[in-house]
Scaffold this motif. Structure first.
Motif, short mmCIF file in Angstrom:
data_model
loop_
_atom_site.label_atom_id
_atom_site.label_comp_id
_atom_site.label_asym_id
_atom_site.label_seq_id
_atom_site.Cartn_x
_atom_site.Cartn_y
_atom_site.Cartn_z
N ASP A 187 -19.04 48.70 50.61
CA ASP A 187 -17.58 48.69 50.58
C ASP A 187 -17.02 47.57 49.70
O ASP A 187 -15.99 47.76 49.03
CB ASP A 187 -17.04 48.54 52.00
N ASP B 30 -18.52 51.19 55.93
CA ASP B 30 -17.35 51.32 56.78
C ASP B 30 -17.07 50.02 57.51
O ASP B 30 -16.92 49.98 58.73
CB ASP B 30 -17.48 52.47 57.79
N LEU C 87 -14.44 47.80 58.53
CA LEU C 87 -13.01 48.05 58.66
C LEU C 87 -12.13 47.00 57.98
O LEU C 87 -11.08 47.36 57.43
CB LEU C 87 -12.65 48.18 60.14
N ALA D 184 -12.61 48.54 54.32
CA ALA D 184 -12.38 49.96 54.04
C ALA D 184 -10.96 50.40 54.35
O ALA D 184 -10.42 51.27 53.66
CB ALA D 184 -13.37 50.80 54.82
N GLU D 185 -10.34 49.85 55.38
CA GLU D 185 -8.99 50.28 55.75
C GLU D 185 -7.91 49.54 54.96
O GLU D 185 -6.74 49.92 55.00
CB GLU D 185 -8.77 50.08 57.25
N GLN D 186 -8.30 48.46 54.26
CA GLN D 186 -7.30 47.65 53.58
C GLN D 186 -7.33 47.80 52.06
O GLN D 186 -6.55 47.16 51.36
CB GLN D 186 -7.47 46.18 53.98
N THR D 187 -8.26 48.60 51.54
CA THR D 187 -8.22 48.87 50.10
C THR D 187 -7.02 49.77 49.80
O THR D 187 -6.44 50.37 50.70
CB THR D 187 -9.51 49.55 49.62
N ASP D 188 -6.65 49.83 48.54
CA ASP D 188 -5.50 50.65 48.13
C ASP D 188 -5.96 51.65 47.07
O ASP D 188 -6.22 51.26 45.93
CB ASP D 188 -4.40 49.75 47.57
N PRO E 258 -6.87 53.53 51.05
CA PRO E 258 -7.97 53.32 51.99
C PRO E 258 -9.24 54.08 51.57
O PRO E 258 -9.16 55.18 51.03
CB PRO E 258 -7.41 53.85 53.31
N THR F 137 -12.73 56.04 51.44
CA THR F 137 -13.71 56.97 51.99
C THR F 137 -15.09 56.31 51.87
O THR F 137 -15.44 55.78 50.81
CB THR F 137 -13.70 58.29 51.21
N ARG G 165 -20.39 55.50 57.04
CA ARG G 165 -20.41 54.54 58.14
C ARG G 165 -21.83 54.33 58.65
O ARG G 165 -22.57 55.27 58.92
CB ARG G 165 -19.53 55.01 59.30
N ARG H 280 -11.32 59.11 54.01
CA ARG H 280 -10.01 58.47 53.86
C ARG H 280 -9.44 58.92 52.51
O ARG H 280 -9.75 60.02 52.04
CB ARG H 280 -10.13 56.95 53.98
#
Length: 347
Positions: free
Chosen positions: A255, A283, A285, A288-292, A294, A296, A299, A344
């Protein structure tokens, strides 16, 4: 001067519980063979008196120090900056704490560190070792073996010395990579590139192999070497775009690499996922959830891997505890945990 009250003794606990000193010792040291009712009386007496076991005396009985070395074959700056290591250490710490064991963290950056770690392990300070993030030709496995310390490795070993007693925990890196590349191909992407991790580590080598399983005809121009860092992902992404400006998908080895690649794609004016689709691996978090947009990604249960490493080590140590008549079955030599693709916005 205030006088300190004397610490409760084993004999005091035995008198309060109405049992022998030997029975108290067995309960406190976690030995088997004490009836539940007696064990409960001992535990109540321990709580009422505030008795604290003498761990030095306990180690003479159990031959255990209740301490485990966690050896990371990485420099300090990398371990404390990379969320992967934080998740793995959290899993290890939770499992050790649940079994009243201390974690002793040892990091290696150069030859002097290897010698120091070898001396420490051979000095009898810990019951066992958990070793991860090994690189090709790393001397740590040999040092651990020379120290005679029970060990569980994180990651598939890359050595073959004819022994079948190596215990390790790993994720299905090759299968996870295949699922990532199959997904990109299923989206209609035809120019799929791969940014590797450091290929002296089996996880990165296995992910590259998984990429080639699906894209056997991918030329060397569609593979760039990274190092599992965001900076490495940036450098590799620039290299790929310079060589293959028409690429339309990237599978990044982790990631952090993917996060670096996304920054470069944005700099170059490439829209994600419209122009270039991106898939990572791990994965994590916080990444992975904070990239722009989010990410894929594939995991793997990083914290669960840490917990399982510690569990297998403690299980092996329990088999060697004197007088343990209920030792569990032998640990498997290697455990491969499954991976799953998390969808994502980047692909």
């Amino acid at each position: 001067m205030t006088e300190t009250a004397p610490r409760p003794t084993l004999e005091a606990v035995a008198e309060r519980a109405g049992v022998s000193r030997a029975t108290v010792s067995r309960v406190v040291n976690g030995a088997h063979g004490v009836r539940d009712a007696l064990a409960e009386r001992v535990r109540h007496a321990v709580e009422e008196l505030g008795y604290v076991p003498n761990h030095a005396a306990r180690s003479l009985v159990t031959r255990r120090h209740q301490a485990v070395a966690v050896v990371a074959a990485e420099p300090e700056a990398r371990v404390f900056a990379d969320p992967y290591f934080a998740q793995q250490l959290r899993g290890i710490s939770k499992e050790l704490t649940a079994h009243d064991n201390q974690l002793v963290l040892l990091l290696t950056e150069g030859r002097e560190d290897h010698a120091r770690v070898g001396r420490y392990l051979a000095g009898g300070h810990v019951d066992g070792a958990l070793v991860f993030s090994l690189h090709l030709h790393d001397p740590l496995p040999g040092l651990v073996r020379s120290a005679g310390v029970p060990t569980v490795f994180g990651g598939r070993p890359d050595w073959d010395d004819g022994r079948d007693d190596v215990v390790y925990v790993d994720s299905d890196n090759r299968g996870g990579a295949r699922s990532a590349v199959h997904h990109l191909a299923g989206l209609g992407r035809t120019r799929i590139a791969h940014i590797t991790g450091p290929l002296d580590q089996t996880s990165a080598a296995d992910r590259l192999a998984g990429f080639h399983d699906v894209r056997a005809g991918a030329g060397p121009g569609l593979v760039a070497r990274g190092d599992f860092t965001a900076g490495g992902g940036e450098r590799a992404m620039r290299e790929l775009l310079d060589r293959c400006p028409d690429l339309d998908a990237v599978f990044a080895a982790n990631d952090l690499t993917a996060a670096g690649a996304l920054r470069v794609l944005r700099e170059r004016g490439r829209r994600v996922p419209d122009d270039v689709a991106v898939v990572g691996f791990d994965d994590m978090l916080p990444v992975a959830e904070q990239t722009d947009p989010p990410l894929t990604t594939v995991r793997q249960d990083i914290e669960g891997m840490g917990r399982l490493m510690a569990r297998l080590l403690l299980r092996g140590l329990d088999r060697g505890t004197p007088g343990d008549a209920e030792a569990p079955a032998p640990a498997p030599s290697g455990v491969i945990l499954p991976t799953t693709l998390v969808h994502r916005a980047t692909a």
